[in-house]
Design an enzyme around this catalytic site. Structure first.
Site, PDB file in Angstrom:
ATOM      1  N   ASN A  11      -1.299   9.387  -6.837  1.00 45.98           N
ATOM      2  CA  ASN A  11      -0.730   8.258  -6.565  1.00 45.98           C
ATOM      3  C   ASN A  11       0.314   7.865  -7.394  1.00 45.98           C
ATOM      4  O   ASN A  11      -0.034   7.366  -8.546  1.00 45.98           O
ATOM      5  CB  ASN A  11      -1.838   7.235  -6.281  1.00 45.98           C
ATOM      6  CG  ASN A  11      -1.112   5.864  -6.045  1.00 45.98           C
ATOM      7  OD1 ASN A  11      -0.078   5.637  -5.784  1.00 45.98           O
ATOM      8  ND2 ASN A  11      -2.070   4.770  -6.013  1.00 45.98           N
ATOM      9  N   TRP A  12       1.589   8.151  -7.338  1.00 50.61           N
ATOM     10  CA  TRP A  12       2.497   7.809  -8.349  1.00 50.61           C
ATOM     11  C   TRP A  12       2.970   6.542  -8.245  1.00 50.61           C
ATOM     12  O   TRP A  12       3.657   6.045  -9.496  1.00 50.61           O
ATOM     13  CB  TRP A  12       3.767   8.719  -7.915  1.00 50.61           C
ATOM     14  CG  TRP A  12       3.620  10.242  -8.019  1.00 50.61           C
ATOM     15  CD1 TRP A  12       2.696  10.842  -8.673  1.00 50.61           C
ATOM     16  CD2 TRP A  12       4.716  11.268  -7.678  1.00 50.61           C
ATOM     17  NE1 TRP A  12       2.706  12.133  -8.704  1.00 50.61           N
ATOM     18  CE2 TRP A  12       4.152  12.495  -8.152  1.00 50.61           C
ATOM     19  CE3 TRP A  12       5.751  11.158  -6.983  1.00 50.61           C
ATOM     20  CZ2 TRP A  12       4.735  13.802  -7.753  1.00 50.61           C
ATOM     21  CZ3 TRP A  12       6.510  12.343  -6.639  1.00 50.61           C
ATOM     22  CH2 TRP A  12       5.987  13.541  -7.124  1.00 50.61           C
ATOM     23  N   LYS A  13       2.369   5.721  -7.606  1.00 45.80           N
ATOM     24  CA  LYS A  13       2.861   4.162  -7.912  1.00 45.80           C
ATOM     25  C   LYS A  13       4.465   3.993  -7.974  1.00 45.80           C
ATOM     26  O   LYS A  13       5.232   4.612  -7.197  1.00 45.80           O
ATOM     27  CB  LYS A  13       2.164   3.624  -9.064  1.00 45.80           C
ATOM     28  CG  LYS A  13       0.501   3.673  -8.884  1.00 45.80           C
ATOM     29  CD  LYS A  13      -0.242   3.013 -10.020  1.00 45.80           C
ATOM     30  CE  LYS A  13      -1.724   3.622  -9.813  1.00 45.80           C
ATOM     31  NZ  LYS A  13      -2.751   3.011 -10.500  1.00 45.80           N
ATOM     32  N   HIS A  97      -5.133  -0.314  -1.391  1.00 44.86           N
ATOM     33  CA  HIS A  97      -5.040  -0.032  -2.805  1.00 44.86           C
ATOM     34  C   HIS A  97      -5.409  -1.291  -3.474  1.00 44.86           C
ATOM     35  O   HIS A  97      -4.931  -2.407  -3.018  1.00 44.86           O
ATOM     36  CB  HIS A  97      -3.768   0.496  -3.353  1.00 44.86           C
ATOM     37  CG  HIS A  97      -4.093   1.119  -4.640  1.00 44.86           C
ATOM     38  ND1 HIS A  97      -3.869   0.338  -5.847  1.00 44.86           N
ATOM     39  CD2 HIS A  97      -4.357   2.412  -5.221  1.00 44.86           C
ATOM     40  CE1 HIS A  97      -4.243   0.958  -7.184  1.00 44.86           C
ATOM     41  NE2 HIS A  97      -4.391   2.434  -6.612  1.00 44.86           N
ATOM     42  N   GLU A  99      -4.211  -2.690  -6.292  1.00 45.43           N
ATOM     43  CA  GLU A  99      -2.812  -3.099  -6.570  1.00 45.43           C
ATOM     44  C   GLU A  99      -2.296  -3.820  -5.541  1.00 45.43           C
ATOM     45  O   GLU A  99      -1.798  -4.874  -5.535  1.00 45.43           O
ATOM     46  CB  GLU A  99      -1.828  -2.312  -7.152  1.00 45.43           C
ATOM     47  CG  GLU A  99      -2.460  -1.618  -8.582  1.00 45.43           C
ATOM     48  CD  GLU A  99      -1.914  -0.353  -8.911  1.00 45.43           C
ATOM     49  OE1 GLU A  99      -1.127   0.319  -8.461  1.00 45.43           O
ATOM     50  OE2 GLU A  99      -2.838   0.069  -9.952  1.00 45.43           O
ATOM     51  N   GLU A 169     -12.456   3.056  -5.725  1.00 42.79           N
ATOM     52  CA  GLU A 169     -11.897   2.798  -6.899  1.00 42.79           C
ATOM     53  C   GLU A 169     -12.210   1.449  -7.648  1.00 42.79           C
ATOM     54  O   GLU A 169     -11.652   0.600  -7.208  1.00 42.79           O
ATOM     55  CB  GLU A 169     -10.453   2.942  -6.745  1.00 42.79           C
ATOM     56  CG  GLU A 169      -9.768   3.990  -5.851  1.00 42.79           C
ATOM     57  CD  GLU A 169      -8.197   4.208  -6.305  1.00 42.79           C
ATOM     58  OE1 GLU A 169      -8.136   5.198  -6.807  1.00 42.79           O
ATOM     59  OE2 GLU A 169      -7.651   3.295  -5.998  1.00 42.79           O
ATOM     60  N   GLY A 175      -6.303   2.545 -14.290  1.00 39.39           N
ATOM     61  CA  GLY A 175      -5.499   2.532 -15.526  1.00 39.39           C
ATOM     62  C   GLY A 175      -5.915   2.082 -16.840  1.00 39.39           C
ATOM     63  O   GLY A 175      -5.401   1.848 -17.804  1.00 39.39           O
ATOM     64  N   SER A 215      -9.260   6.314 -13.750  1.00 35.50           N
ATOM     65  CA  SER A 215      -9.094   7.054 -14.852  1.00 35.50           C
ATOM     66  C   SER A 215      -9.509   8.447 -14.770  1.00 35.50           C
ATOM     67  O   SER A 215     -10.022   9.313 -15.848  1.00 35.50           O
ATOM     68  CB  SER A 215      -9.689   6.240 -15.914  1.00 35.50           C
ATOM     69  OG  SER A 215      -9.080   5.111 -16.206  1.00 35.50           O
ATOM     70  N   GLY A 236      -4.050   8.126 -10.415  1.00 32.29           N
ATOM     71  CA  GLY A 236      -3.080   7.632 -10.876  1.00 32.29           C
ATOM     72  C   GLY A 236      -2.194   8.096 -11.741  1.00 32.29           C
ATOM     73  O   GLY A 236      -1.512   9.239 -12.010  1.00 32.29           O
ATOM     74  N   GLY A 237      -2.520   7.312 -13.064  1.00 33.00           N
ATOM     75  CA  GLY A 237      -1.726   7.969 -14.356  1.00 33.00           C
ATOM     76  C   GLY A 237      -1.614   9.503 -14.605  1.00 33.00           C
ATOM     77  O   GLY A 237      -0.635  10.008 -14.903  1.00 33.00           O
TER      78      GLY A 237
HETATM   79  C1  PEP Z   1      -5.324   4.579  -8.812  1.00 30.78           C
HETATM   80  O1  PEP Z   1      -4.661   3.631  -9.037  1.00 30.78           O
HETATM   81  O2  PEP Z   1      -5.454   4.846  -7.394  1.00 30.78           O
HETATM   82  C2  PEP Z   1      -5.816   5.286  -9.928  1.00 30.78           C
HETATM   83  C3  PEP Z   1      -7.094   5.791  -9.769  1.00 30.78           C
HETATM   84  O3  PEP Z   1      -5.096   4.893 -11.288  1.00 30.78           O
HETATM   85  P1  PEP Z   1      -5.537   5.696 -12.774  1.00 30.78           P
HETATM   86  O4  PEP Z   1      -6.077   7.094 -12.228  1.00 30.78           O
HETATM   87  O5  PEP Z   1      -4.392   5.653 -13.157  1.00 30.78           O
HETATM   88  O6  PEP Z   1      -6.732   4.942 -13.283  1.00 30.78           O
END
Ligand code: PEP
Length: 257
Positions: A11-13, A97, A99, A169, A175, A215, A236-237
């Site tokens: 997920n590049w956001k 999600h 966010e 999640e 994050g 993470s 994500g990251g």
């Molecule tokens: C996400 O936002 O779906 C996520 C898991 O982010 P991160 O891997 O950066 O914690």
């Protein structure tokens, strides 16, 4: 569980221009192990979806949108419809999600409506759920997650489940660099599966892919993915660098169970 394929989604956001998307995919496609049967998704911004589809043509990389409107069309400024996504070949969407829930105030009924809208248009849904730090501290994680799943799936028939993937999640792990312990993540995911068995049937629940997100990185992916009920990861990251994300994808291929 051998009947469920692993699924790794990045997920590049709000990151990656079209130029960056092309450079990423051209590197990424040379680094992933494509014979493993793992389903691999990239989730770019709306403006990069089409170029991502084109650049990943003839590879096993699939492209998912990060969001969808619950409406068909009309006076909904800024929204993107199911029809628009399908027109450019997108077949999957993230819904719910944290966010979207927290920053953009999407509640369970909006998330349910988006899920229904996607399914009605033959789009696959990656439906996200997860508890905050506060909910976990109050020992209310399981009931919170069950309520999110029940309302997210309201009025959704058993036939549609084959097009839904669940992502667990925990918000406190997104994050933050604070990964959920693999045994605890597996426990919650098993609890989700048991809840799906109650809502539908054990047979259908056993077929559903349930991912962990929060993470995930190349150094902890194998450990998480070796758990009995964790069928993949939403990342994500660590999905923003092609090299790092390819290591996570390749870890799925070799994760022991
Ligand atoms: C996400 O936002 O779906 C996520 C898991 O982010 P991160 O891997 O950066 O914690």
């Amino acid at each position: 569980n051998m009947q469920r394929k692993k699924l790794i989604a990045g997920n590049w956001k709000l990151n990656m221009t079209q130029a960056q998307t092309v450079a990423y995919i051209n590197e990424f496609k040379t680094k992933i192990n494509t014979n493993s049967g793992t389903e691999v998704y990239l989730c770019p911004s709306f403006t990069s979806l089409q170029i991502a589809k084109q650049t990943s043509e003839a590879t096993s990389i699939r492209v998912s949108a990060q969001d969808i409107s619950q409406f068909d069309n009309g006076a909904y400024t800024g929204e993107i419809s199911a029809e628009m996504l399908k027109e450019i070949g997108v077949d999957t969407v993230l819904v719910g999600h944290s966010e979207r829930r927290e920053i953009f105030k999407e509640d369970d009924s909006i998330i349910n409506a988006k899920t229904i809208q996607a399914l009605k248009n033959s789009l696959r849904v990656i439906l996200c759920c997860g508890e905050s730090d506060a909910i976990r501290s109050e020992n209310k994680t399981d009931e919170w997650i069950k309520a999110q799943i029940s309302s997210g799936l309201q009025n959704i028939s058993a036939d549609s489940l084959a097009n839904i993937v669940i992502a667990y999640e925990p918000i406190w792990a997104i994050g933050t660099g604070k990964t959920c312990d693999s045994v605890e993540a597996n426990r919650v995911i098993k609890m989700i599966r048991d809840h799906l068995a109650t809502l539908y049937s054990k047979d259908l629940a056993d077929k559903m892919q349930i991912l962990y997100g929060g993470s995930v990185k190349s150094s902890n992916a194998a450990e998480l993915l070796s758990q009995s009920d964790i069928d993949g990861a939403l990342v994500g990251g660590a999905s923003l660098k092609a090299e790092e994300f390819s290591l996570i994808v390749n870890a799925a291929a070799v994760a022991l169970r």
